[in-house]
Design a protein around this motif. Sequence first.
Motif, PDB file in Angstrom:
ATOM      1  N   VAL A  46     -22.379 -10.260 -33.990  1.00  0.00           N
ATOM      2  CA  VAL A  46     -22.143 -10.417 -35.427  1.00  0.00           C
ATOM      3  C   VAL A  46     -23.141 -11.428 -35.959  1.00  0.00           C
ATOM      4  CG1 VAL A  46     -19.691  -9.785 -35.362  1.00  0.00           C
ATOM      5  CG2 VAL A  46     -20.375 -12.165 -34.988  1.00  0.00           C
ATOM      6  N   ALA A  47     -23.283 -11.459 -37.282  1.00  0.00           N
ATOM      7  CA  ALA A  47     -24.303 -12.325 -37.877  1.00  0.00           C
ATOM      8  C   ALA A  47     -24.012 -13.796 -37.636  1.00  0.00           C
ATOM      9  CB  ALA A  47     -24.421 -12.037 -39.373  1.00  0.00           C
ATOM     10  N   ASN A  48     -22.728 -14.212 -37.756  1.00  0.00           N
ATOM     11  CA  ASN A  48     -22.370 -15.626 -37.620  1.00  0.00           C
ATOM     12  C   ASN A  48     -21.152 -15.771 -36.702  1.00  0.00           C
ATOM     13  OD1 ASN A  48     -24.318 -16.679 -39.638  1.00  0.00           O
ATOM     14  ND2 ASN A  48     -23.025 -15.534 -41.077  1.00  0.00           N
ATOM     15  N   PRO A  49     -21.369 -15.705 -35.397  1.00  0.00           N
ATOM     16  CA  PRO A  49     -20.228 -15.818 -34.478  1.00  0.00           C
ATOM     17  C   PRO A  49     -19.524 -17.157 -34.664  1.00  0.00           C
ATOM     18  CG  PRO A  49     -22.234 -15.143 -33.329  1.00  0.00           C
ATOM     19  CD  PRO A  49     -22.655 -15.568 -34.699  1.00  0.00           C
ATOM     20  N   VAL A 108     -17.395  -8.273 -30.003  1.00  0.00           N
ATOM     21  CA  VAL A 108     -18.306  -7.184 -30.357  1.00  0.00           C
ATOM     22  C   VAL A 108     -19.415  -7.163 -29.321  1.00  0.00           C
ATOM     23  CG1 VAL A 108     -19.792  -6.188 -32.124  1.00  0.00           C
ATOM     24  CG2 VAL A 108     -17.778  -7.523 -32.800  1.00  0.00           C
ATOM     25  N   PRO A 109     -19.410  -6.184 -28.390  1.00  0.00           N
ATOM     26  CA  PRO A 109     -20.418  -6.167 -27.324  1.00  0.00           C
ATOM     27  C   PRO A 109     -21.784  -5.706 -27.827  1.00  0.00           C
ATOM     28  CG  PRO A 109     -19.006  -4.256 -27.130  1.00  0.00           C
ATOM     29  CD  PRO A 109     -18.445  -5.078 -28.262  1.00  0.00           C
ATOM     30  N   GLU A 110     -22.777  -5.912 -26.980  1.00  0.00           N
ATOM     31  CA  GLU A 110     -24.142  -5.535 -27.314  1.00  0.00           C
ATOM     32  C   GLU A 110     -24.434  -4.112 -26.845  1.00  0.00           C
ATOM     33  OE1 GLU A 110     -28.700  -7.250 -26.584  1.00  0.00           O
ATOM     34  OE2 GLU A 110     -26.990  -8.070 -25.506  1.00  0.00           O
ATOM     35  N   ILE A 140     -14.659  -9.413 -38.977  1.00  0.00           N
ATOM     36  CA  ILE A 140     -16.071  -9.134 -38.715  1.00  0.00           C
ATOM     37  C   ILE A 140     -16.880  -9.303 -39.994  1.00  0.00           C
ATOM     38  CG2 ILE A 140     -17.707  -7.307 -38.104  1.00  0.00           C
ATOM     39  CD1 ILE A 140     -15.682  -6.324 -36.057  1.00  0.00           C
ATOM     40  N   ARG A 141     -16.304  -8.850 -41.120  1.00  0.00           N
ATOM     41  CA  ARG A 141     -17.013  -9.038 -42.402  1.00  0.00           C
ATOM     42  C   ARG A 141     -17.141 -10.528 -42.724  1.00  0.00           C
ATOM     43  NH1 ARG A 141     -13.795  -4.530 -43.874  1.00  0.00           N
ATOM     44  NH2 ARG A 141     -12.250  -5.915 -44.839  1.00  0.00           N
TER      45      ARG A 141
END
Length: 523
Positions: free
Chosen positions: A429-432, A489-491, A447-448
């Motif tokens: 995610v953008a900002n874990p 959220v996996p890669e 997530i959002r």
Amino acid sequence: MPVRVLLAAFLTLAAALFAAPAAALDATDANAGVETAGPGGRSVPLSPILSGPVDDSTYIVGPGDRFSITVWGQGVVSYSALVTPEGELVLPGIAIIPVAGEVLEDVKCEISDRLGELYHDVEVSVSLMGLREMLVNVLGQVRNPGTYTGTPLDLAGEFLRKAGGLTPGASTRNIAVTRRSGDEARVDLTRYENTGDVSANPPVLDGDVIFVPYAVAFVGVYGAVGSPGIFELIEGETVASLIELAGGLARGAVIDSVEVRGFTGGVQASSVVVDMSAEAQAGRLLADGDEVYVREVTEWRRVAHVAVEGEVEWPGPYGIEEGVDRLSDVVRRAGGPTSEAWLRGARLVRPRLRDDPDVEFERLSKMLVSDMTGLEYPYFKSRQRDRMSVVSDFEKALAGDESEDALLRDGDLIVIPRYVDTVEVLGQVANPGKVAYLSGKRYEHYIRQAGGYASRARKSRIRVVSGATGEWMHAGSAGVLEPGDLVWVPERDEVDWWKLMRETAAFIMSVVTVYVVIDQATQ
């Protein structure tokens, strides 16, 4: 002639006779603790370092000991007297007293009595002012055999230390001290050190010979004793004395059935059961090679324990009675949940003990998850969960619901975490990080809030980890999230396009080759 005149004449004569010894004594006192040159230029301390006062009842007087004698009457006379090489203490004009080999207490009394018989209305004080030096031979299994100097206060163990200590294989319990008189004393350093028996490390006298032999006989004691093991055997060793040497009976020792296994003519004999409460049986003599086994009551006074961690007033271990104490009982004993406690996230962890070790699980536990195969990881994960069982709803249990108020077992762990008002989002995610909890929201909301998906996010494999139970769930079936939950959220796996093209080309070529071979074969 009046007694007063006789006393005055005695004091005058004594002052004249002992003026020189008194002056020598004063000079010695003035230099107490100073070293002077001895034979061969060796430094000899005038006043040895003592661990405490000399015991009048045990100190043996010998040649070289120096006394101070003080007489009080109408005047005060002090003089010193030295025990001669013949072992006599000379009181000029009064008496010659044999004192060598006598106890100091008896020597003091004899001097006082002699002076008291001759003169009345006087007080006599006798003090030991200087210890003699003596020579002792230390032979046998020591590192530096030879002759060593010491004082009558030195124990046998001190002379062994001066000789460099014992060599490997030397006896520690059958060390012999031979006196000039022909008498013998035995040194048992093991008993002295293990039990504090001072008689096992006796003082040494002038001219004694300390001989250290090899250790050749042994016995063993095992089971419920303080320090089980193998010990050197001495003459007269009994079952009781060996157990005492090994630290005594431990808690829970079965004293009425101590087993003694021995040998007869090199062949093992049948066991003999000894009742330690019977003096005759406890005094059974042991022989070389005997072994003593002390049984222990199974689970003697074993107390079951649980541990409480986290948000309670008094975290720590608590003793329980299995089958009686419940979860709520121990939480209340721990002061109850604090105002910061999060009961929904609390858990009761119960290790599941297995009789047989799981070798495969132990092997996998030492590996990185990334190194495990597709079959190894699911096995490791299932075994890991199986080893720790999470049970009980704490909110219901503390509210009085007995069906949720689990009975506790030894080794249980009660964990009550601090309340959290966040949901953690990790991975692509953008900002874990942690996101503020909002009631009624599913994983997409968080997530959002974390900035949305990163470019390499693998959306089909998103997982939610329950903060309350630790359970992993597919995000789509997780439903509404709760505080403390985690979104993972996996890669997405990176595709090696060049490798893929090569493998595809190779596959096509193999198909074409097969087709050509078949076509030619059918023509």
